[in-house]
Design an enzyme around this catalytic site. Structure first.
Site, PDB file in Angstrom:
ATOM      1  N   SER A 136       0.748  -1.037  -0.118  1.00 14.38           N
ATOM      2  CA  SER A 136       0.008   0.027   0.064  1.00 14.38           C
ATOM      3  C   SER A 136       0.840   1.289   0.080  1.00 14.38           C
ATOM      4  O   SER A 136       2.033   1.322   0.517  1.00 14.38           O
ATOM      5  CB  SER A 136      -0.833  -0.078   1.255  1.00 14.38           C
ATOM      6  OG  SER A 136      -1.343   1.246   1.669  1.00 14.38           O
ATOM      7  N   LYS A 166       1.904  -3.620   6.602  1.00 15.44           N
ATOM      8  CA  LYS A 166       2.498  -3.863   5.083  1.00 15.44           C
ATOM      9  C   LYS A 166       3.904  -3.428   4.905  1.00 15.44           C
ATOM     10  O   LYS A 166       4.695  -4.113   4.586  1.00 15.44           O
ATOM     11  CB  LYS A 166       1.828  -2.641   4.432  1.00 15.44           C
ATOM     12  CG  LYS A 166       0.319  -2.741   4.260  1.00 15.44           C
ATOM     13  CD  LYS A 166      -0.205  -4.157   3.387  1.00 15.44           C
ATOM     14  CE  LYS A 166      -1.531  -4.504   3.594  1.00 15.44           C
ATOM     15  NZ  LYS A 166      -1.768  -5.687   2.828  1.00 15.44           N
ATOM     16  N   TYR A 170      -1.989  -1.117  10.900  1.00 14.42           N
ATOM     17  CA  TYR A 170      -2.135  -1.753   9.372  1.00 14.42           C
ATOM     18  C   TYR A 170      -1.000  -1.308   8.696  1.00 14.42           C
ATOM     19  O   TYR A 170      -0.448  -2.444   7.959  1.00 14.42           O
ATOM     20  CB  TYR A 170      -3.788  -1.195   8.752  1.00 14.42           C
ATOM     21  CG  TYR A 170      -3.745  -1.485   7.525  1.00 14.42           C
ATOM     22  CD1 TYR A 170      -4.070  -2.649   7.042  1.00 14.42           C
ATOM     23  CD2 TYR A 170      -3.412  -0.283   6.473  1.00 14.42           C
ATOM     24  CE1 TYR A 170      -4.002  -3.053   5.482  1.00 14.42           C
ATOM     25  CE2 TYR A 170      -3.608  -0.546   5.065  1.00 14.42           C
ATOM     26  CZ  TYR A 170      -3.891  -1.867   4.722  1.00 14.42           C
ATOM     27  OH  TYR A 170      -3.979  -2.190   3.373  1.00 14.42           O
TER      28      TYR A 170
HETATM   29  P1  NAD Z   1     -10.804  -7.466   1.399  1.00 11.44           P
HETATM   30  O1  NAD Z   1     -11.018  -7.464   2.685  1.00 11.44           O
HETATM   31  O2  NAD Z   1     -11.956  -7.233   0.430  1.00 11.44           O
HETATM   32  O3  NAD Z   1     -10.165  -8.728   0.670  1.00 11.44           O
HETATM   33  C1  NAD Z   1      -9.501  -9.264   1.583  1.00 11.44           C
HETATM   34  C2  NAD Z   1      -9.769 -10.874   1.757  1.00 11.44           C
HETATM   35  O4  NAD Z   1      -8.825 -11.656   2.454  1.00 11.44           O
HETATM   36  C3  NAD Z   1     -11.048 -11.084   2.126  1.00 11.44           C
HETATM   37  O5  NAD Z   1     -11.828 -11.788   1.377  1.00 11.44           O
HETATM   38  C4  NAD Z   1     -10.974 -11.939   3.330  1.00 11.44           C
HETATM   39  O6  NAD Z   1     -11.808 -12.784   3.774  1.00 11.44           O
HETATM   40  C5  NAD Z   1      -9.617 -12.521   3.327  1.00 11.44           C
HETATM   41  N1  NAD Z   1      -8.804 -12.833   4.480  1.00 11.44           N
HETATM   42  C6  NAD Z   1      -8.294 -11.885   5.260  1.00 11.44           C
HETATM   43  N2  NAD Z   1      -7.763 -12.418   6.385  1.00 11.44           N
HETATM   44  C7  NAD Z   1      -7.466 -13.930   5.815  1.00 11.44           C
HETATM   45  C8  NAD Z   1      -6.875 -15.166   6.458  1.00 11.44           C
HETATM   46  N3  NAD Z   1      -6.160 -15.074   7.809  1.00 11.44           N
HETATM   47  N4  NAD Z   1      -6.939 -16.124   5.657  1.00 11.44           N
HETATM   48  C9  NAD Z   1      -7.764 -16.146   4.657  1.00 11.44           C
HETATM   49  N5  NAD Z   1      -8.054 -14.965   3.936  1.00 11.44           N
HETATM   50  C10 NAD Z   1      -8.403 -13.905   4.797  1.00 11.44           C
HETATM   51  O7  NAD Z   1      -9.752  -6.355   0.897  1.00 11.44           O
HETATM   52  P2  NAD Z   1      -9.389  -5.563  -0.479  1.00 11.44           P
HETATM   53  O8  NAD Z   1      -9.584  -4.297  -0.564  1.00 11.44           O
HETATM   54  O9  NAD Z   1      -9.416  -6.571  -1.495  1.00 11.44           O
HETATM   55  O10 NAD Z   1      -7.728  -5.759  -0.161  1.00 11.44           O
HETATM   56  C11 NAD Z   1      -6.826  -6.638  -0.626  1.00 11.44           C
HETATM   57  C12 NAD Z   1      -5.455  -6.509  -0.274  1.00 11.44           C
HETATM   58  O11 NAD Z   1      -4.980  -5.107  -0.713  1.00 11.44           O
HETATM   59  C13 NAD Z   1      -5.247  -6.356   1.426  1.00 11.44           C
HETATM   60  O12 NAD Z   1      -3.936  -7.058   1.648  1.00 11.44           O
HETATM   61  C14 NAD Z   1      -5.211  -4.801   1.549  1.00 11.44           C
HETATM   62  O13 NAD Z   1      -4.358  -4.595   2.936  1.00 11.44           O
HETATM   63  C15 NAD Z   1      -4.611  -4.366   0.430  1.00 11.44           C
HETATM   64  N6  NAD Z   1      -4.870  -3.234   0.040  1.00 11.44           N
HETATM   65  C16 NAD Z   1      -6.000  -2.654  -0.156  1.00 11.44           C
HETATM   66  C17 NAD Z   1      -6.427  -1.234  -0.338  1.00 11.44           C
HETATM   67  C18 NAD Z   1      -7.992  -0.641  -0.435  1.00 11.44           C
HETATM   68  O14 NAD Z   1      -7.984   0.484  -0.358  1.00 11.44           O
HETATM   69  N7  NAD Z   1      -8.767  -1.715  -0.639  1.00 11.44           N
HETATM   70  C19 NAD Z   1      -5.330  -0.316  -0.499  1.00 11.44           C
HETATM   71  C20 NAD Z   1      -3.999  -0.931  -0.340  1.00 11.44           C
HETATM   72  C21 NAD Z   1      -3.623  -2.274  -0.210  1.00 11.44           C
HETATM   73  N1  UFG Z   2     -13.262  10.584   3.533  1.00 10.88           N
HETATM   74  C1  UFG Z   2     -14.133  11.591   4.095  1.00 10.88           C
HETATM   75  N2  UFG Z   2     -15.300  10.922   4.340  1.00 10.88           N
HETATM   76  C2  UFG Z   2     -15.422   9.450   4.639  1.00 10.88           C
HETATM   77  C3  UFG Z   2     -14.213   8.740   4.190  1.00 10.88           C
HETATM   78  C4  UFG Z   2     -13.319   9.358   3.636  1.00 10.88           C
HETATM   79  O1  UFG Z   2     -13.926  12.742   3.762  1.00 10.88           O
HETATM   80  O2  UFG Z   2     -16.443   9.100   4.773  1.00 10.88           O
HETATM   81  C5  UFG Z   2     -11.824  11.120   3.092  1.00 10.88           C
HETATM   82  C6  UFG Z   2     -10.615  10.844   3.902  1.00 10.88           C
HETATM   83  O3  UFG Z   2     -10.251  11.815   5.033  1.00 10.88           O
HETATM   84  C7  UFG Z   2      -9.452  10.950   2.882  1.00 10.88           C
HETATM   85  C8  UFG Z   2     -10.163  10.809   1.596  1.00 10.88           C
HETATM   86  O4  UFG Z   2     -11.455  10.560   1.818  1.00 10.88           O
HETATM   87  O5  UFG Z   2      -8.984  12.321   2.758  1.00 10.88           O
HETATM   88  C9  UFG Z   2      -9.964   9.025   1.208  1.00 10.88           C
HETATM   89  O6  UFG Z   2     -10.100   8.215   2.361  1.00 10.88           O
HETATM   90  P1  UFG Z   2     -10.100   6.721   2.071  1.00 10.88           P
HETATM   91  O7  UFG Z   2     -10.453   6.112   3.645  1.00 10.88           O
HETATM   92  O8  UFG Z   2     -11.000   6.337   1.259  1.00 10.88           O
HETATM   93  O9  UFG Z   2      -8.649   6.375   1.805  1.00 10.88           O
HETATM   94  P2  UFG Z   2      -7.266   6.721   2.548  1.00 10.88           P
HETATM   95  O10 UFG Z   2      -6.570   7.399   1.603  1.00 10.88           O
HETATM   96  O11 UFG Z   2      -7.601   6.954   4.049  1.00 10.88           O
HETATM   97  O12 UFG Z   2      -6.839   5.047   2.727  1.00 10.88           O
HETATM   98  C10 UFG Z   2      -6.240   4.327   1.716  1.00 10.88           C
HETATM   99  C11 UFG Z   2      -6.646   2.949   1.782  1.00 10.88           C
HETATM  100  C12 UFG Z   2      -5.608   2.559   2.982  1.00 10.88           C
HETATM  101  C13 UFG Z   2      -4.277   2.649   2.766  1.00 10.88           C
HETATM  102  C14 UFG Z   2      -4.391   4.242   2.487  1.00 10.88           C
HETATM  103  C15 UFG Z   2      -2.914   4.862   2.102  1.00 10.88           C
HETATM  104  O13 UFG Z   2      -7.920   2.551   2.214  1.00 10.88           O
HETATM  105  O14 UFG Z   2      -5.832   0.996   2.897  1.00 10.88           O
HETATM  106  O15 UFG Z   2      -5.002   4.674   1.174  1.00 10.88           O
HETATM  107  O16 UFG Z   2      -2.329   4.017   0.878  1.00 10.88           O
HETATM  108  F1  UFG Z   2      -3.443   2.610   3.698  1.00 10.88           F
END
Ligand code: NAD
Ligand code: UFG
Length: 338
Positions: free
Chosen positions: A125, A153, A149
């Protein structure tokens, strides 16, 4: 290739499984369904017209994982999505986050060594950059994540880097995602947050659907043109394609390979809200709320390395992200649990 996808039932995982199947790869999913539904995998199979081997198992369960790897001796690589991802929750439940995310990475590393698997792609991330100069570039020194979190990462990246030193034939790909949003254009798969969403786009879409009363914009006094925070939103289908491209280009190319997956474009909270209203022709009520702890004013990717080396770049714009999010929302008003 035969790819084992951990967390393949989740938001990004399901879209990536679809893209893998479309590209002709075989997919084995391991997911404990703690934040997802088996239905997502069923829908991916229907969209692709191909089947997935699915195991409901926990990646921290070494015995269960060993049995799966022993059963499938032809696995070429792993994409490791499985993890807990809610920043706020990680502050309240640090033990759970460290255990799940770190032990999961350790168990998978052990399986790779034990079963001779040389390729892994890890979901990292942009949070690993901490508060840094923008745009974020892969060569920057990493920051100090402000929550457990983010630490998981950073630590998982380090574990995999160290494993690549010990196993010089391994290819370790660290993909640093910016802000994934949107859904597959079919409206069949998308993000299905449990409870009240933490992230901006699903929150906007649930307000638009009338499930939540109004959006709270966390701060409009940041040093940005409209005072709201700037992020690099990337369509989840672009992100999924980035994974397939990275795997295909880097499989068996030993070493550690780090890529930002973003668009390189910053969009403010207010701009995203306005785009969502315009594209979908609806009104989303909002109020200005205090800043949210830990938010950075602005960040976006320097996405040029992925384009240069992988031949990949994000092609879907903010309009597509808003349109596809809303299509998914209207077709699945309660996610996969209809
Ligand atoms: P998500 O929660 O939809 O998907 C994660 C999946 O992993 C889920 O299906 C959950 O059931 C499974 N899981 C969690 N712990 C587990 C375990 N111990 N064993 C088996 N399965 C498990 O999340 P996502 O948004 O698809 O994110 C996927 C990956 O990308 C995550 O590692 C997350 O940290 C990373 N990521 C997500 C974002 C974002 O904004 N969505 C940003 C940066 C990184
Ligand atoms: N925000 C609002 N209202 C809400 C939700 C979010 O104003 O109800 C704003 C936040 O303050 C931020 C922006 O929208 O300014 C984006 O927020 P998100 O929560 O959607 O995303 P972030 O950038 O905070 O976080 C994302 C991922 C994290 C990751 C991070 C840095 O969700 O997993 O980017 O990469 F760690």
């Amino acid at each position: 290739m035969v790819i084992l996808v951990t967390g393949g039932a989740g938001y990004i995982g399901s879209h990536t499984c679809l893209e893998l199947l479309r590209a002709g790869h075989q997919v084995i999913v391991v997911d404990n369904l703690c934040n997802s539904s088996r239905e997502a995998v069923n829908r991916v199979e229907k969209l692709a017209g191909k089947s997935i081997i699915f195991y409901q198992a926990d990646v921290t369960d070494e015995a269960a994982l060993a049995a799966i790897f022993a059963q499938h001796t032809n696995i070429d690589g792993i994409i490791h999505f499985a993890g807990l991802k809610a920043v706020g929750e990680s502050v309240v439940k640090p033990q759970q986050y460290y255990y799940n995310n770190i032990v999961g990475t350790l168990v998978l590393s052990k399986m790779m060594a034990q079963f001779g698997i040389k390729n892994i792609v890890f979901s990292s991330s942009a949070t690993v950059y901490g508060e840094n100069e923008i745009p974020f570039v892969e060569t920057m020194s990493l920051g100090v994540p402000t929550n457990p979190y983010g630490q998981t990462k950073l630590m998982s990246e380090q574990i995999l880097k160290d494993m690549a030193v010990a196993h010089q034939e391994w290819s370790v790909v660290l993909l640093r995602y910016f802000n994934p949003v949107g859904a597959h254009e079919s409206g069949q798969i998308g993000e299905a947050p449990q409870g009240i969403p933490n992230n901006l786009m699903p929150f906007i879409s649930q307000v638009a659907a009338g499930r939540l009363e109004k959006l709270n914009i966390f701060g409009n006094d940041y040093p940005t043109p409209d005072g709201t925070c700037i992020r690099d939103y990337i369509h989840v289908c672009d992100l999924a394609e980035g994974h397939v491209r990275a795997l295909e280009k880097l499989a068996d190319k030993s070493g550690v390979h780090v890529y930002n997956l973003g668009t390189g474009q910053g969009t403010s909270v207010m701009q995203l809200l306005t785009a969502f209203e315009r594209v979908n022709q609806l009104h989303v009520p909002y109020t200005i709320a205090p800043r949210r702890a830990g938010d950075i004013a602005a960040f976006y990717a320097d996405a040029s390395k992925a384009e240069r080396e992988l031949g990949w770049r994000a092609v879907r714009d903010i309009e597509a992200m808003c349109r596809d999010t809303w299509r998914w929302q209207t077709m699945n008003s309660h996610g996969y649990d209809q």
